[in-house]
Design a protein around this motif. Structure first.
Motif, PDB file in Angstrom:
ATOM      1  N   ARG A  95       0.863  -1.185   0.000  1.00 62.43           N
ATOM      2  CA  ARG A  95       0.000   0.000   0.000  1.00 62.43           C
ATOM      3  C   ARG A  95       0.894   1.229   0.000  1.00 62.43           C
ATOM      4  NH1 ARG A  95      -2.832   3.356   3.936  1.00 62.43           N
ATOM      5  NH2 ARG A  95      -1.681   2.268   5.586  1.00 62.43           N
ATOM      6  N   VAL A  96       0.640   2.130  -0.934  1.00 60.07           N
ATOM      7  CA  VAL A  96       1.422   3.359  -1.062  1.00 60.07           C
ATOM      8  C   VAL A  96       0.478   4.547  -0.905  1.00 60.07           C
ATOM      9  CG1 VAL A  96       2.894   4.742  -2.575  1.00 60.07           C
ATOM     10  CG2 VAL A  96       3.096   2.240  -2.575  1.00 60.07           C
ATOM     11  N   ARG A  97       0.810   5.459  -0.001  1.00 61.25           N
ATOM     12  CA  ARG A  97      -0.035   6.629   0.282  1.00 61.25           C
ATOM     13  C   ARG A  97       0.490   7.824  -0.495  1.00 61.25           C
ATOM     14  NH1 ARG A  97       1.460   6.112   6.446  1.00 61.25           N
ATOM     15  NH2 ARG A  97       3.425   5.982   5.290  1.00 61.25           N
ATOM     16  N   LEU A  98      -0.367   8.373  -1.343  1.00 61.16           N
ATOM     17  CA  LEU A  98       0.037   9.454  -2.238  1.00 61.16           C
ATOM     18  C   LEU A  98      -0.825  10.679  -2.007  1.00 61.16           C
ATOM     19  CD1 LEU A  98       1.029   9.151  -5.939  1.00 61.16           C
ATOM     20  CD2 LEU A  98      -0.739  10.799  -5.330  1.00 61.16           C
ATOM     21  N   GLY A  99      -0.185  11.852  -1.927  1.00 62.92           N
ATOM     22  CA  GLY A  99      -0.904  13.112  -1.788  1.00 62.92           C
ATOM     23  C   GLY A  99      -0.774  13.947  -3.043  1.00 62.92           C
ATOM     24  N   THR A 100      -1.870  14.569  -3.477  1.00 66.28           N
ATOM     25  CA  THR A 100      -1.846  15.360  -4.703  1.00 66.28           C
ATOM     26  C   THR A 100      -3.020  16.327  -4.721  1.00 66.28           C
ATOM     27  OG1 THR A 100      -1.783  15.214  -7.114  1.00 66.28           O
ATOM     28  CG2 THR A 100      -3.208  13.656  -5.981  1.00 66.28           C
ATOM     29  N   SER A 101      -2.988  17.251  -5.671  1.00 68.17           N
ATOM     30  CA  SER A 101      -4.059  18.238  -5.795  1.00 68.17           C
ATOM     31  C   SER A 101      -5.185  17.708  -6.665  1.00 68.17           C
ATOM     32  CB  SER A 101      -3.506  19.529  -6.412  1.00 68.17           C
ATOM     33  OG  SER A 101      -3.128  19.298  -7.753  1.00 68.17           O
ATOM     34  N   THR A 102      -6.322  18.414  -6.653  1.00 66.07           N
ATOM     35  CA  THR A 102      -7.469  17.969  -7.438  1.00 66.07           C
ATOM     36  C   THR A 102      -7.186  18.023  -8.934  1.00 66.07           C
ATOM     37  OG1 THR A 102      -8.349  20.229  -7.344  1.00 66.07           O
ATOM     38  CG2 THR A 102      -9.151  18.664  -5.707  1.00 66.07           C
ATOM     39  N   GLY A 103      -6.431  19.026  -9.397  1.00 66.87           N
ATOM     40  CA  GLY A 103      -6.142  19.134 -10.820  1.00 66.87           C
ATOM     41  C   GLY A 103      -5.376  17.937 -11.337  1.00 66.87           C
ATOM     42  N   ASN A 118      -1.726  -2.078 -14.682  1.00 66.19           N
ATOM     43  CA  ASN A 118      -1.228  -3.040 -15.669  1.00 66.19           C
ATOM     44  C   ASN A 118       0.080  -3.686 -15.227  1.00 66.19           C
ATOM     45  OD1 ASN A 118      -3.361  -2.563 -17.433  1.00 66.19           O
ATOM     46  ND2 ASN A 118      -2.295  -0.926 -18.503  1.00 66.19           N
ATOM     47  N   SER A 119       0.967  -2.902 -14.632  1.00 70.76           N
ATOM     48  CA  SER A 119       2.298  -3.386 -14.274  1.00 70.76           C
ATOM     49  C   SER A 119       2.349  -4.027 -12.889  1.00 70.76           C
ATOM     50  CB  SER A 119       3.309  -2.231 -14.343  1.00 70.76           C
ATOM     51  OG  SER A 119       3.340  -1.641 -15.617  1.00 70.76           O
ATOM     52  N   PHE A 120       1.629  -3.441 -11.928  1.00 71.41           N
ATOM     53  CA  PHE A 120       1.686  -3.915 -10.541  1.00 71.41           C
ATOM     54  C   PHE A 120       0.275  -3.947  -9.945  1.00 71.41           C
ATOM     55  CE2 PHE A 120       5.667  -1.623 -11.409  1.00 71.41           C
ATOM     56  CZ  PHE A 120       6.592  -2.635 -11.178  1.00 71.41           C
ATOM     57  N   PRO A 121      -0.556  -4.900 -10.374  1.00 72.60           N
ATOM     58  CA  PRO A 121      -1.943  -4.931  -9.898  1.00 72.60           C
ATOM     59  C   PRO A 121      -2.081  -5.167  -8.403  1.00 72.60           C
ATOM     60  CG  PRO A 121      -1.410  -6.926 -11.132  1.00 72.60           C
ATOM     61  CD  PRO A 121      -0.268  -5.972 -11.338  1.00 72.60           C
ATOM     62  N   GLY A 122      -1.031  -5.668  -7.751  1.00 77.96           N
ATOM     63  CA  GLY A 122      -1.100  -5.930  -6.318  1.00 77.96           C
ATOM     64  C   GLY A 122      -0.787  -4.728  -5.444  1.00 77.96           C
ATOM     65  N   ILE A 123      -0.405  -3.602  -6.046  1.00 82.73           N
ATOM     66  CA  ILE A 123      -0.104  -2.399  -5.265  1.00 82.73           C
ATOM     67  C   ILE A 123      -1.365  -1.548  -5.144  1.00 82.73           C
ATOM     68  CG2 ILE A 123       1.233  -0.261  -5.152  1.00 82.73           C
ATOM     69  CD1 ILE A 123       3.494  -1.652  -6.577  1.00 82.73           C
ATOM     70  N   ASP A 124      -1.734  -1.237  -3.935  1.00 84.37           N
ATOM     71  CA  ASP A 124      -2.898  -0.396  -3.659  1.00 84.37           C
ATOM     72  C   ASP A 124      -2.418   1.026  -3.397  1.00 84.37           C
ATOM     73  OD1 ASP A 124      -5.433   0.573  -2.940  1.00 84.37           O
ATOM     74  OD2 ASP A 124      -5.118   0.036  -0.836  1.00 84.37           O
ATOM     75  N   VAL A 125      -2.810   1.975  -4.245  1.00 83.25           N
ATOM     76  CA  VAL A 125      -2.424   3.370  -4.065  1.00 83.25           C
ATOM     77  C   VAL A 125      -3.567   4.113  -3.381  1.00 83.25           C
ATOM     78  CG1 VAL A 125      -1.713   5.503  -5.190  1.00 83.25           C
ATOM     79  CG2 VAL A 125      -0.932   3.304  -6.094  1.00 83.25           C
ATOM     80  N   ASN A 287       8.429   1.258  -6.973  1.00 86.66           N
ATOM     81  CA  ASN A 287       7.761   0.900  -8.217  1.00 86.66           C
ATOM     82  C   ASN A 287       6.716   1.934  -8.621  1.00 86.66           C
ATOM     83  OD1 ASN A 287       9.232  -1.451  -8.644  1.00 86.66           O
ATOM     84  ND2 ASN A 287       7.785  -2.744  -7.544  1.00 86.66           N
ATOM     85  N   VAL A 288       6.020   2.503  -7.642  1.00 88.43           N
ATOM     86  CA  VAL A 288       5.062   3.568  -7.959  1.00 88.43           C
ATOM     87  C   VAL A 288       5.808   4.801  -8.478  1.00 88.43           C
ATOM     88  CG1 VAL A 288       3.333   5.159  -7.019  1.00 88.43           C
ATOM     89  CG2 VAL A 288       3.320   2.755  -6.333  1.00 88.43           C
TER      90      VAL A 288
END
Length: 298
Positions: A95-103, A118-125, A287-288
């Motif tokens: 599980r990878v926690r990502l922060g970003t803006s709405t745009g 497609n590349s890493f279906p087992g990673i939950d973002v 990988n992300v």
């Protein structure tokens, strides 16, 4: 009683499956005395015989059949655990926690996430919508793994920021407005304006563009969601200065009542990828990051 050994349980199951001690020894690449020791140790711990040695084939006793049935489940669970651990080490799950803006979420991140699936279906973002300053604070406290932030931005020595992409800022105008081929700050001064929220990097970038021309505009409304701003422009509510995050034709197809006109002087919004130093990242996060960099541009 000492804890049971998975190796001994695997030996017991293999003997019954293959029928002889020697066949099990060959299959497990063990010496036959070791195979015999595994069985005798198990029988001693459990206090009863587990196998009956016949002239042709070894068979399980009643207790042996019960132990073997449970052993199969334990061995499957152990194999599953090793498989999950291996995939985690390789960065194929996690599980990878990502922060970003709405745009970024609306126009850029979906493309990244499709490639990642497609590349890493087992990673939950886990995507967290927030401004760049909050993203940096969350990275610092360790509650985010990756941030897509507007740059330049103040960073600490623990957080690494690299340029990801630069998107050209454009004037988004109602389709009914007549305008020059390139929009200068002065031309917008007597027009109703829709700005990003004053706490955002986008607002500061836009105001700096006006300030360089000696202008100080006032917004009719401030929002923190680019797609909502475009909808207001489409409705004729005012003009907005926003990044062009996808091909012009695709943008116009989505917003048919909007005209998109270049700015003069040219203005760009820069986005960076922020994260902790690589030795401190797990492989799933790496990988992300590598997938995000596939969408890097000047």
């Amino acid at each position: 009683m000492r804890e049971l050994s998975l190796d001994q349980l695997r030996t017991l199951v293999t003997i019954v499956d293959l029928g002889t001690f020697s066949a099990a020894a060959n299959a497990l690449h063990l010496a036959q005395p070791t195979i015999s020791l595994h069985v005798s140790d198990l029988e001693e711990r459990l206090g009863s015989a587990l196998l009956m040695r016949g002239s042709r084939r070894v068979q399980a006793t009643a207790l042996g059949a019960l132990v073997i049935d449970r052993a199969r489940r334990l061995l499957r669970d152990a194999d599953d655990l090793l498989d999950v651990a291996r995939k985690h080490v390789e960065g194929k799950v996690g599980r990878v926690r990502l922060g970003t803006s709405t745009g970024v979420v609306v126009n850029l991140l979906p493309r990244v996430l499709r490639q990642l699936e497609n590349s890493f279906p087992g990673i939950d973002v886990e995507v967290n919508i927030m401004g760049s300053n909050e993203t940096m604070a969350r990275l610092q406290e360790g509650t985010l793994d990756i941030g897509l932030v507007a740059i330049p931005i103040t960073a600490s020595k623990e957080i690494q920021i690299t340029h990801w992409r630069s998107d050209r800022m454009m004037a988004f105008l109602p389709a009914t407005w007549k305008s020059p081929a390139a929009i200068k700050p002065g031309w917008l001064m007597d027009k109703p304006m829709i700005f990003n929220d004053a706490t955002t990097q986008m607002y500061r970038l836009t105001m700096a563009w006006f300030a360089e021309a000696g202008e100080n505009p006032r917004a009719r409304i401030e929002l923190n969601y680019n797609e909502a701003m475009k909808s207001l422009v489409s409705a004729g509510y005012g003009a907005a200065i926003l990044p062009l995050e996808q091909p012009l034709a695709a943008e116009l197809d989505r917003h048919k009542d909007v005209r998109i006109v270049p700015l003069s002087p040219v203005l760009k919004r820069h986005i960076g990828v922020a994260h902790r130093a690589l030795p401190n990242l797990d492989k799933a996060t790496v990988n992300v990051l590598e997938t995000i960099r596939q969408f890097q541009q000047a």
